[in-house]
Write a protein that holds these residues in place. Sequence first.
Motif, PDB file in Angstrom:
ATOM      1  N   VAL A  18      24.531  37.214  44.960  1.00  0.00           N
ATOM      2  CA  VAL A  18      23.855  37.846  43.800  1.00  0.00           C
ATOM      3  C   VAL A  18      22.458  36.985  43.467  1.00  0.00           C
ATOM      4  N   THR A  19      22.775  35.853  43.519  1.00  0.00           N
ATOM      5  CA  THR A  19      21.688  34.769  42.943  1.00  0.00           C
ATOM      6  C   THR A  19      20.321  35.207  43.942  1.00  0.00           C
ATOM      7  N   LEU A  20      20.639  35.000  45.129  1.00  0.00           N
ATOM      8  CA  LEU A  20      19.624  35.059  46.450  1.00  0.00           C
ATOM      9  C   LEU A  20      19.207  36.704  46.464  1.00  0.00           C
ATOM     10  N   GLY A  21      19.908  37.508  46.109  1.00  0.00           N
ATOM     11  CA  GLY A  21      19.422  38.849  46.166  1.00  0.00           C
ATOM     12  C   GLY A  21      18.707  39.055  44.791  1.00  0.00           C
ATOM     13  N   ALA A  22      18.915  38.613  43.867  1.00  0.00           N
ATOM     14  CA  ALA A  22      18.205  38.983  42.437  1.00  0.00           C
ATOM     15  C   ALA A  22      16.697  38.262  42.675  1.00  0.00           C
ATOM     16  N   PHE A  23      16.779  36.922  43.243  1.00  0.00           N
ATOM     17  CA  PHE A  23      15.437  36.255  43.567  1.00  0.00           C
ATOM     18  C   PHE A  23      14.649  36.919  44.456  1.00  0.00           C
ATOM     19  N   ILE A  24      14.968  37.599  45.603  1.00  0.00           N
ATOM     20  CA  ILE A  24      14.185  38.383  46.469  1.00  0.00           C
ATOM     21  C   ILE A  24      13.781  39.424  45.751  1.00  0.00           C
ATOM     22  N   PHE A  25      14.430  40.389  45.084  1.00  0.00           N
ATOM     23  CA  PHE A  25      14.134  41.594  44.300  1.00  0.00           C
ATOM     24  C   PHE A  25      13.125  41.248  43.182  1.00  0.00           C
ATOM     25  N   LEU A  26      13.526  40.283  42.381  1.00  0.00           N
ATOM     26  CA  LEU A  26      12.382  40.079  41.397  1.00  0.00           C
ATOM     27  C   LEU A  26      11.292  39.538  41.774  1.00  0.00           C
ATOM     28  N   GLY A  27      11.290  38.587  42.819  1.00  0.00           N
ATOM     29  CA  GLY A  27      10.143  38.092  43.315  1.00  0.00           C
ATOM     30  C   GLY A  27       9.103  39.280  43.968  1.00  0.00           C
ATOM     31  N   VAL A  28       9.700  39.975  44.876  1.00  0.00           N
ATOM     32  CA  VAL A  28       8.987  41.096  45.504  1.00  0.00           C
ATOM     33  C   VAL A  28       8.563  42.089  44.331  1.00  0.00           C
ATOM     34  N   THR A  29       9.190  42.453  43.325  1.00  0.00           N
ATOM     35  CA  THR A  29       8.958  43.400  42.199  1.00  0.00           C
ATOM     36  C   THR A  29       7.664  42.672  41.476  1.00  0.00           C
ATOM     37  N   SER A  30       7.993  41.590  41.064  1.00  0.00           N
ATOM     38  CA  SER A  30       6.816  40.956  40.040  1.00  0.00           C
ATOM     39  C   SER A  30       5.543  40.681  40.836  1.00  0.00           C
ATOM     40  N   THR A  31       5.605  40.368  42.018  1.00  0.00           N
ATOM     41  CA  THR A  31       4.370  40.394  42.977  1.00  0.00           C
ATOM     42  C   THR A  31       3.599  41.655  42.993  1.00  0.00           C
ATOM     43  N   LEU A  32       4.480  42.911  43.195  1.00  0.00           N
ATOM     44  CA  LEU A  32       3.744  44.195  43.096  1.00  0.00           C
ATOM     45  C   LEU A  32       3.255  44.486  42.020  1.00  0.00           C
ATOM     46  N   VAL A  33       3.893  44.156  40.725  1.00  0.00           N
ATOM     47  CA  VAL A  33       3.383  44.342  39.297  1.00  0.00           C
ATOM     48  C   VAL A  33       2.171  43.895  39.128  1.00  0.00           C
ATOM     49  N   TYR A  34       2.259  42.503  39.551  1.00  0.00           N
ATOM     50  CA  TYR A  34       1.109  41.755  39.213  1.00  0.00           C
ATOM     51  C   TYR A  34      -0.174  42.218  40.154  1.00  0.00           C
ATOM     52  N   SER A  35       0.105  42.637  41.295  1.00  0.00           N
ATOM     53  CA  SER A  35      -0.972  43.133  42.203  1.00  0.00           C
ATOM     54  C   SER A  35      -1.549  44.464  41.552  1.00  0.00           C
ATOM     55  N   ILE A  36      -0.701  45.395  40.973  1.00  0.00           N
ATOM     56  CA  ILE A  36      -1.013  46.502  40.601  1.00  0.00           C
ATOM     57  C   ILE A  36      -1.746  46.316  39.142  1.00  0.00           C
ATOM     58  N   ILE A  37      -1.401  45.244  38.383  1.00  0.00           N
ATOM     59  CA  ILE A  37      -2.191  45.065  37.166  1.00  0.00           C
ATOM     60  C   ILE A  37      -3.586  44.458  37.371  1.00  0.00           C
ATOM     61  N   PHE A  38      -3.470  43.289  38.048  1.00  0.00           N
ATOM     62  CA  PHE A  38      -4.851  42.564  38.140  1.00  0.00           C
ATOM     63  C   PHE A  38      -5.715  42.751  39.231  1.00  0.00           C
ATOM     64  N   HIS A  39      -5.073  43.213  40.429  1.00  0.00           N
ATOM     65  CA  HIS A  39      -6.002  43.597  41.609  1.00  0.00           C
ATOM     66  C   HIS A  39      -6.158  44.767  42.222  1.00  0.00           C
ATOM     67  N   ARG A  40      -6.074  45.909  41.279  1.00  0.00           N
ATOM     68  CA  ARG A  40      -6.353  47.280  41.632  1.00  0.00           C
ATOM     69  C   ARG A  40      -7.563  47.282  41.625  1.00  0.00           C
ATOM     70  N   ALA A  41      -7.994  48.488  42.615  1.00  0.00           N
ATOM     71  CA  ALA A  41      -9.266  49.017  42.791  1.00  0.00           C
ATOM     72  C   ALA A  41     -10.058  49.514  41.383  1.00  0.00           C
ATOM     73  N   LYS A  42     -11.165  49.472  41.282  1.00  0.00           N
ATOM     74  CA  LYS A  42     -11.976  50.115  40.034  1.00  0.00           C
ATOM     75  C   LYS A  42     -11.780  51.633  40.304  1.00  0.00           C
ATOM     76  N   LYS A  43     -12.400  51.970  39.106  1.00  0.00           N
ATOM     77  CA  LYS A  43     -12.171  53.451  39.117  1.00  0.00           C
ATOM     78  C   LYS A  43     -13.252  54.061  40.018  1.00  0.00           C
ATOM     79  N   ASP A  44     -12.825  55.157  40.682  1.00  0.00           N
ATOM     80  CA  ASP A  44     -13.973  55.777  41.713  1.00  0.00           C
ATOM     81  C   ASP A  44     -14.379  54.969  42.909  1.00  0.00           C
ATOM     82  N   ASP A  45     -13.427  53.848  43.047  1.00  0.00           N
ATOM     83  CA  ASP A  45     -13.696  53.002  44.330  1.00  0.00           C
ATOM     84  C   ASP A  45     -12.731  53.492  45.227  1.00  0.00           C
TER      85      ASP A  45
END
Length: 308
Positions: free
Chosen positions: A53-80
């Motif tokens: 469970v610990t290992l699975g939670a680490f992988i899930f949270l790691g992947v999910t947080s990376t996606l959220v971070y990318s969506i918030i800080f590295h998304r394309a500009k509007k109309d790009d």
Amino acid sequence: MNIRKILNILTLFTGAIAVTFMSLWIGKQAYSWLPPQAAAESHLIDDLISFLVTLGAFIFLGVTSTLVYSIIFHRAKKDDFSDGPAIEGNITLEVVWTAIPVLLVLWIAGYSSQVYEQMAIQGPAQLVHLHNPMGMESAYAATKDAPVDALAEPVEKIDVVAKQWAWVFHYPEKNVTSTELHLPSDRRVRLALQSEDVLHGFYIPAFRLKQDIIPNHTIDFEFTPIRTGEYRLTDSQYSGTYFATMQANVVVESPEQYHQWLAQAATHKPSPANNQAASEYAQASTQAVKTGWATVAPAPSPLVNYPG
């Protein structure tokens, strides 16, 4: 090094620490998801589940947080709507993300195999050869709360017979037969598992014990109950139409109460025990309209001193 790169490194470092501690906390919660530890061996399985469970939670949270971070800080500009940069394969990165899963799978396999051996669960290969390989001599797993001298050698030996569809337990000490499994707490128990017909599975969730029972073979299986109470034994293998009725109570009591019950049961004359499978089969055979496929007739109700 510019400010943006420093902030990215700090964010990555902080996020990794947060994900690690959260994964460890979730892994600890896994213990509360399971039945109470009623046998000395149960902590081995619980530790393994907590690790997974610990290992699975680490992988899930790691992947999910990376996606959220990318969506918030590295998304394309509007109309790009332009294409991203043409980046070719990174050999180092590909080696890393291939090696890490392989190492994790090997780690999980090694840990699981170690627990499997400590529990002394006999697989098909061992059952065919009728011997325990090295490292599987007993299902001994000492706990801090259990007396050491009580966990050394088997002091109670019980014969277990599985058949379609009932469990029968024989206690050679007093020549007592029962359809309810009674066990002394904090005492080593050795079961001689036998099947009269097909493949069955001896499974007590609270003990974390599951052992296949092969016809025409006697399988010795040891464990140590450590928690008094009433538990449930089920057949973990599909053994026929009424296999769901093949259940039995497991009563763990103090050694004094156990021997008192054994002496009292020995005074009872053997009588037919209640057999739910036989009752359902008889009811189905008397119906005017036949439904379903033909099934094997259940074995006769066993004669026992204590029907439970």
